[in-house]
Design a protein around this motif. Structure first.
Motif, mmCIF file in Angstrom:
data_model
loop_
_atom_site.group_PDB
_atom_site.id
_atom_site.type_symbol
_atom_site.label_atom_id
_atom_site.label_comp_id
_atom_site.label_asym_id
_atom_site.label_seq_id
_atom_site.Cartn_x
_atom_site.Cartn_y
_atom_site.Cartn_z
ATOM 1 N N ARG A 117 0.806 -1.490 0.270
ATOM 2 C CA ARG A 117 0.380 0.250 -0.117
ATOM 3 C C ARG A 117 1.273 1.276 -0.124
ATOM 4 O O ARG A 117 2.448 1.008 0.768
ATOM 5 N N GLN A 118 0.413 2.434 -0.694
ATOM 6 C CA GLN A 118 1.263 3.818 -0.530
ATOM 7 C C GLN A 118 0.685 3.987 0.373
ATOM 8 O O GLN A 118 -0.235 4.788 0.582
ATOM 9 N N GLN A 119 1.657 5.165 1.367
ATOM 10 C CA GLN A 119 1.469 5.468 2.773
ATOM 11 C C GLN A 119 1.293 6.920 2.136
ATOM 12 O O GLN A 119 2.082 7.293 1.316
ATOM 13 N N ILE A 120 0.203 7.736 2.826
ATOM 14 C CA ILE A 120 -0.043 8.974 1.942
ATOM 15 C C ILE A 120 0.588 9.697 3.064
ATOM 16 O O ILE A 120 0.346 9.609 4.904
ATOM 17 N N LEU A 121 1.959 10.800 2.986
ATOM 18 C CA LEU A 121 2.470 11.624 4.113
ATOM 19 C C LEU A 121 2.430 12.854 3.931
ATOM 20 O O LEU A 121 1.857 13.310 3.208
ATOM 21 N N SER A 122 1.984 13.498 5.756
ATOM 22 C CA SER A 122 1.784 14.822 5.962
ATOM 23 C C SER A 122 0.021 15.191 4.933
ATOM 24 O O SER A 122 -0.309 15.925 5.956
ATOM 25 N N THR A 123 0.901 15.652 3.805
ATOM 26 C CA THR A 123 -0.014 16.989 3.325
ATOM 27 C C THR A 123 -1.605 16.544 3.010
ATOM 28 O O THR A 123 -2.380 17.383 3.056
ATOM 29 N N PRO A 124 -2.511 15.735 2.763
ATOM 30 C CA PRO A 124 -3.660 15.287 2.761
ATOM 31 C C PRO A 124 -4.406 16.202 3.730
ATOM 32 O O PRO A 124 -5.262 16.256 3.508
ATOM 33 N N TYR A 125 -3.693 15.709 4.634
ATOM 34 C CA TYR A 125 -4.376 16.052 6.301
ATOM 35 C C TYR A 125 -4.659 17.754 6.263
ATOM 36 O O TYR A 125 -5.411 18.366 6.979
ATOM 37 N N ALA A 126 -3.935 18.656 4.999
ATOM 38 C CA ALA A 126 -4.151 20.299 5.219
ATOM 39 C C ALA A 126 -5.893 20.291 4.182
ATOM 40 O O ALA A 126 -6.082 20.884 4.669
ATOM 41 N N ILE A 127 -6.459 18.784 4.119
ATOM 42 C CA ILE A 127 -7.659 18.950 3.729
ATOM 43 C C ILE A 127 -8.094 19.936 5.200
ATOM 44 O O ILE A 127 -9.271 19.993 4.817
ATOM 45 N N ARG A 128 -7.786 18.955 6.522
ATOM 46 C CA ARG A 128 -8.378 19.176 7.132
ATOM 47 C C ARG A 128 -8.207 20.210 7.750
ATOM 48 O O ARG A 128 -9.264 21.214 9.025
ATOM 49 N N ALA A 129 -7.058 21.035 7.903
ATOM 50 C CA ALA A 129 -6.968 22.688 7.892
ATOM 51 C C ALA A 129 -8.016 23.561 7.989
ATOM 52 O O ALA A 129 -7.451 24.162 6.230
ATOM 53 N N GLU A 130 -7.809 24.950 8.333
ATOM 54 C CA GLU A 130 -8.428 25.848 7.778
ATOM 55 C C GLU A 130 -8.121 26.737 7.249
ATOM 56 O O GLU A 130 -8.309 27.596 6.464
ATOM 57 N N LYS A 131 -6.237 26.881 7.688
ATOM 58 C CA LYS A 131 -5.533 28.048 6.904
ATOM 59 C C LYS A 131 -4.633 27.089 5.533
ATOM 60 O O LYS A 131 -3.647 27.960 5.211
ATOM 61 N N ALA A 132 -4.860 26.164 5.238
ATOM 62 C CA ALA A 132 -4.005 24.883 4.568
ATOM 63 C C ALA A 132 -4.080 25.967 2.833
ATOM 64 O O ALA A 132 -4.612 26.964 2.373
ATOM 65 N N GLY A 133 -2.728 25.630 2.523
ATOM 66 C CA GLY A 133 -2.544 26.425 1.005
ATOM 67 C C GLY A 133 -2.883 25.276 0.322
ATOM 68 O O GLY A 133 -3.495 23.909 0.354
ATOM 69 N N LYS A 134 -2.263 25.583 -1.317
ATOM 70 C CA LYS A 134 -3.256 24.505 -1.810
ATOM 71 C C LYS A 134 -2.364 23.271 -2.474
ATOM 72 O O LYS A 134 -0.806 23.249 -2.200
ATOM 73 N N ILE A 135 -3.022 22.209 -2.318
ATOM 74 C CA ILE A 135 -0.854 21.104 -2.583
ATOM 75 C C ILE A 135 -1.246 21.047 -4.550
ATOM 76 O O ILE A 135 -2.005 21.417 -5.618
#
Length: 358
Positions: A117-135
């Motif tokens: 399986r492919q581990q998803i590291l760090s930034t998809p969680y920014a989808i949950r962040a109120e002030k996330a930048g764009k991926i």
């Protein structure tokens, strides 16, 4: 032969988060990867592909999925799907990233799940962040579960630069031929506003009203002044080599009877490139201008909407232009190859109509 995922090369977020509290951050993930057979030969045709998200590399709890695509086209093994629409239990992909440690499981044609399986590291969680930048990108997955995603956050440019340096050696780059094949196969859509820049597929910024107005003015001015001697090429591709195909706001091209129906224009066809810059000013100066210089584009204008001026670069040498001049309001511009035609900076940036005839 057993199919394996070799590379995960590009991810963008798109769409609208209609139901999330963080309404500015969209919940859809545009996933591109590559499928090969056991000998490493890229697969072709169409495949049924299923995606699930788990909390462990093997076994574990499934937090999201399945999302099943019944007929995914492959071009030289490459494919593109959009993850994040509701799965069979009506869950959004954003719901899976409330805590860390998520692994993407993939099945092809109802076969066993691909390993690992492919581990998803760090930034998809920014989808949950109120002030996330764009991926911007998932730059690579080498088949061992390690992938990285770069966040473009205006709040932390130093971190952005660090991430770019850390991941530069891992990037998979595309050729213009591969880029065209993905468009023809529907993997990339012509309306997606994408550019190929140094082998990377880049999503262009949305066009604001000031930007659109300026492009309209330039189109009007160039058509009035140069239509008999050049083709006015508006937001269309220019092929700069094997790995770059930008879409400048305006180009002036040498006339061709077929209006470049048989191929995209090349550097030797270009008389002038104009980029209209507001939010894209830094990228136009630091990324596109050196690219145009290296390709030998003789003259480039950057219309700086923020400063109400036009930056004119001529005499390309290596990755830079030797001659850069800035023209402010009340100034008059002329194109090097057509010195008799005069254009007012006020007509490019101003509010008047009709435009001045000179």
């Amino acid at each position: 032969m057993r199919q394996i995922v070799l590379a995960m090369v590009f991810v963008i977020l798109a769409g609208a988060m209609a139901q999330a509290q963080e309404a500015s951050v969209p919940p859809l993930v545009n996933y591109q990867g590559m499928l090969t057979d056991a000998d490493g030969k890229p697969l072709t045709g169409t495949k049924k592909i299923e995606f699930n998200l788990y909390d462990a590399a093997t076994g574990g709890t499934k937090f999201w999925g399945p999302q099943i695509f019944s007929s995914v086209p492959l071009v030289n093994g490459m494919f593109n799907v959009i993850l994040g629409e509701k799965d069979e239990e009506k869950r959004l992909i954003t719901d899976a990233f409330e805590s860390s440690g998520r692994y993407l499981g993939i099945k092809v044609n109802d076969g066993d799940e691909l390993f690992p399986r492919q581990q998803i590291l760090s930034t998809p969680y920014a989808i949950r962040a109120e002030k996330a930048g764009k991926i911007l990108q998932v730059v690579h997955n080498d088949g061992h579960g390690d992938s990285e995603i770069i966040i473009d956050s205006p709040l932390n440019p130093a971190e952005k630069r660090r991430n770019l340096m850390l991941t530069r050696a891992k990037r998979k780059t595309f050729t213009t031929d591969e880029y065209h094949q993905m468009i023809e196969a529907g993997i990339l859509r012509e309306g997606d506003r994408l550019e190929l820049i140094q082998g990377e597929i880049i999503q262009m910024a949305a066009i604001g009203s000031n930007h659109a107005s300026c492009v309209g003015r330039l189109t009007h001015l160039f058509s009035a002044n140069f239509a008999e001697n050049a083709i006015v090429w508006v937001q269309n591709p220019v092929c700069l080599g094997k790995h770059s195909e930008p879409e400048p706001d305006i180009s002036l091209l040498k006339p061709q009877p077929d209006f470049y129906a048989s191929r995209h224009p090349r550097p030797e066809d270009v008389l002038l490139i104009v980029e209209v810059a507001d939010t894209s000013l830094e990228d136009d100066r630091e990324i596109k201008l050196p690219l145009y210089a290296k390709a030998g584009i003789r003259e480039v204008w950057i219309v700086n909407l923020k400063a109400s001026c036009v930056e004119v670069s001529t005499s390309p040498s290596g990755h830079k232009y030797l001659n850069v001049r800035v023209f402010h309001r009340d100034s008059v511009l002329s194109l090097g190859i057509f010195p008799d035609a005069k254009i007012l900076v006020d007509d490019i940036i101003g509010q008047s109509y009709p435009l001045t005839a000179m």
